[in-house]
Design a protein around this motif. Structure first.
Motif, mmCIF file in Angstrom:
data_model
loop_
_atom_site.group_PDB
_atom_site.id
_atom_site.type_symbol
_atom_site.label_atom_id
_atom_site.label_comp_id
_atom_site.label_asym_id
_atom_site.label_seq_id
_atom_site.Cartn_x
_atom_site.Cartn_y
_atom_site.Cartn_z
ATOM 1 N N LEU A 136 0.816 -1.211 0.000
ATOM 2 C CA LEU A 136 0.000 0.000 0.000
ATOM 3 C C LEU A 136 0.852 1.265 0.000
ATOM 4 C CD1 LEU A 136 -2.849 -1.037 2.466
ATOM 5 C CD2 LEU A 136 -2.776 -1.213 -0.021
ATOM 6 N N GLY A 137 2.172 1.093 0.013
ATOM 7 C CA GLY A 137 3.069 2.241 -0.024
ATOM 8 C C GLY A 137 2.807 3.196 -1.179
ATOM 9 N N PRO A 138 2.541 2.692 -2.400
ATOM 10 C CA PRO A 138 2.283 3.614 -3.515
ATOM 11 C C PRO A 138 1.079 4.533 -3.278
ATOM 12 C CG PRO A 138 2.851 1.455 -4.365
ATOM 13 C CD PRO A 138 2.692 1.308 -2.879
ATOM 14 N N ARG A 139 0.174 4.118 -2.383
ATOM 15 C CA ARG A 139 -0.972 4.981 -2.043
ATOM 16 C C ARG A 139 -0.684 5.815 -0.791
ATOM 17 N NH1 ARG A 139 -6.507 1.912 -1.652
ATOM 18 N NH2 ARG A 139 -7.046 4.065 -1.102
ATOM 19 N N ARG A 140 0.542 5.748 -0.298
ATOM 20 C CA ARG A 140 0.950 6.490 0.897
ATOM 21 C C ARG A 140 0.110 6.110 2.125
ATOM 22 N NH1 ARG A 140 -0.586 11.170 0.519
ATOM 23 N NH2 ARG A 140 -1.727 11.064 -1.455
ATOM 24 N N ILE A 141 -0.340 4.852 2.156
ATOM 25 C CA ILE A 141 -1.066 4.335 3.320
ATOM 26 C C ILE A 141 -0.070 3.610 4.213
ATOM 27 C CG2 ILE A 141 -2.843 2.741 4.124
ATOM 28 C CD1 ILE A 141 -4.359 3.282 1.518
ATOM 29 N N ALA A 142 0.160 4.124 5.395
ATOM 30 C CA ALA A 142 1.084 3.495 6.346
ATOM 31 C C ALA A 142 0.335 2.437 7.158
ATOM 32 C CB ALA A 142 1.684 4.542 7.277
ATOM 33 N N VAL A 143 1.001 1.326 7.413
ATOM 34 C CA VAL A 143 0.372 0.208 8.123
ATOM 35 C C VAL A 143 1.299 -0.263 9.236
ATOM 36 C CG1 VAL A 143 -0.775 -2.031 7.892
ATOM 37 C CG2 VAL A 143 -0.646 -0.488 5.908
#
Length: 252
Positions: free
Chosen positions: A175-182
């Protein structure tokens, strides 16, 4: 200015309830889920409103994977009806339950209940909610100190939490390309009604855990709610793909 919105599974009690209130105090609106305690969930909604936020409660059985498409549709409808938007910002996969049984005595039914709620449910609910999570958002999963150290009776439960920790790293990468941190938070023993309230109500067990903890006490829901709110906030924006144990330094 649009307020951020968090979706919290299992938000009607325990750690989920405390996280909802801590997020509300930070100016975040909340959609929380409950399995059967509608009155408890509505009470949390009213507490969030008393803090100046907006909140809605939706029913969800976190282990019933077949119900997820209808639930996701309800989330979308709720966002449009109450916030006039199509996405939320933060997902806290908090819903859970405990099963205490030795490895030798664990039944397939117990294993499957834990699997569906703590791993399979988290995997597929997150997957189906992805279109509703805004780019630049955050996801926080919930593990346990028991994925690091071992206590008899938790082989199945801790195995699911270990799987969640691996899944968290993969989600952070993909999900990094969507700048969603997990990230994943791993609480230690907390005084709640989880597992029948044993840590809260059994004085001998409470004292034993406190004696193994560097800070000398068992955790409170407030300890975890604050950490959850922090990890979902912009203040933790550069933390990604990490396991954060919040346990007062137990079994160091």
């Amino acid at each position: 200015m649009n307020r951020k919105i968090a979706l919290i599974t299992g938000g009607s009690r325990g750690l989920g309830r405390d996280a909802a209130l801590k997020l509300a105090a930070r100016g975040v609106d909340v959609i929380l889920t409950y399995r059967s305690q509608a009155a408890e969930a509505q009470a949390v909604v009213e507490q969030v409103q008393a803090l100046g936020g907006r909140a809605q409660a939706l029913a969800l059985d976190a282990g019933d994977i077949g119900s997820f498409p209808a639930f996701v549709a309800r989330v979308g409808e709720t966002l449009h009806t109450h916030w006039q938007r199509g996405q939320f910002n933060y997902l806290l996969n908090n819903a859970g339950m405990g099963e205490h049984a030795s490895f030798a005595d664990t039944t397939e039914a117990q294993f499957d209940r834990l699997l569906n709620v703590h791993f399979k449910g988290v995997f597929f609910l997150t997957q189906q909610l992805l279109p509703l999570i805004a780019d630049g958002g955050r996801i926080l999963n919930v593990s346990s100190g028991l994925a690091r150290f071992s206590l008899p009776g938790y082989a199945a439960y801790a195995s699911m939490k270990g799987a969640i920790e691996v899944l968290t790293r993969y989600l952070a990468l993909e999900l990094g390309p969507r700048r969603i941190a997990v990230n994943v938070i791993a609480p230690g023993a907390i005084e709640t009604d989880f597992g029948g309230g044993a840590v809260r109500d059994n004085a001998q067990l409470n004292a034993m855990i406190a004696g193994q903890t560097a800070l000398g006490r068992v955790g409170q829901p407030d300890d975890i709610g604050k950490a959850m709110a922090l990890l979902l906030s912009e203040d933790a924006g550069w933390i990604n793909g990490q396991r954060v144990e919040v346990a007062g330094g137990v079994q160091l």
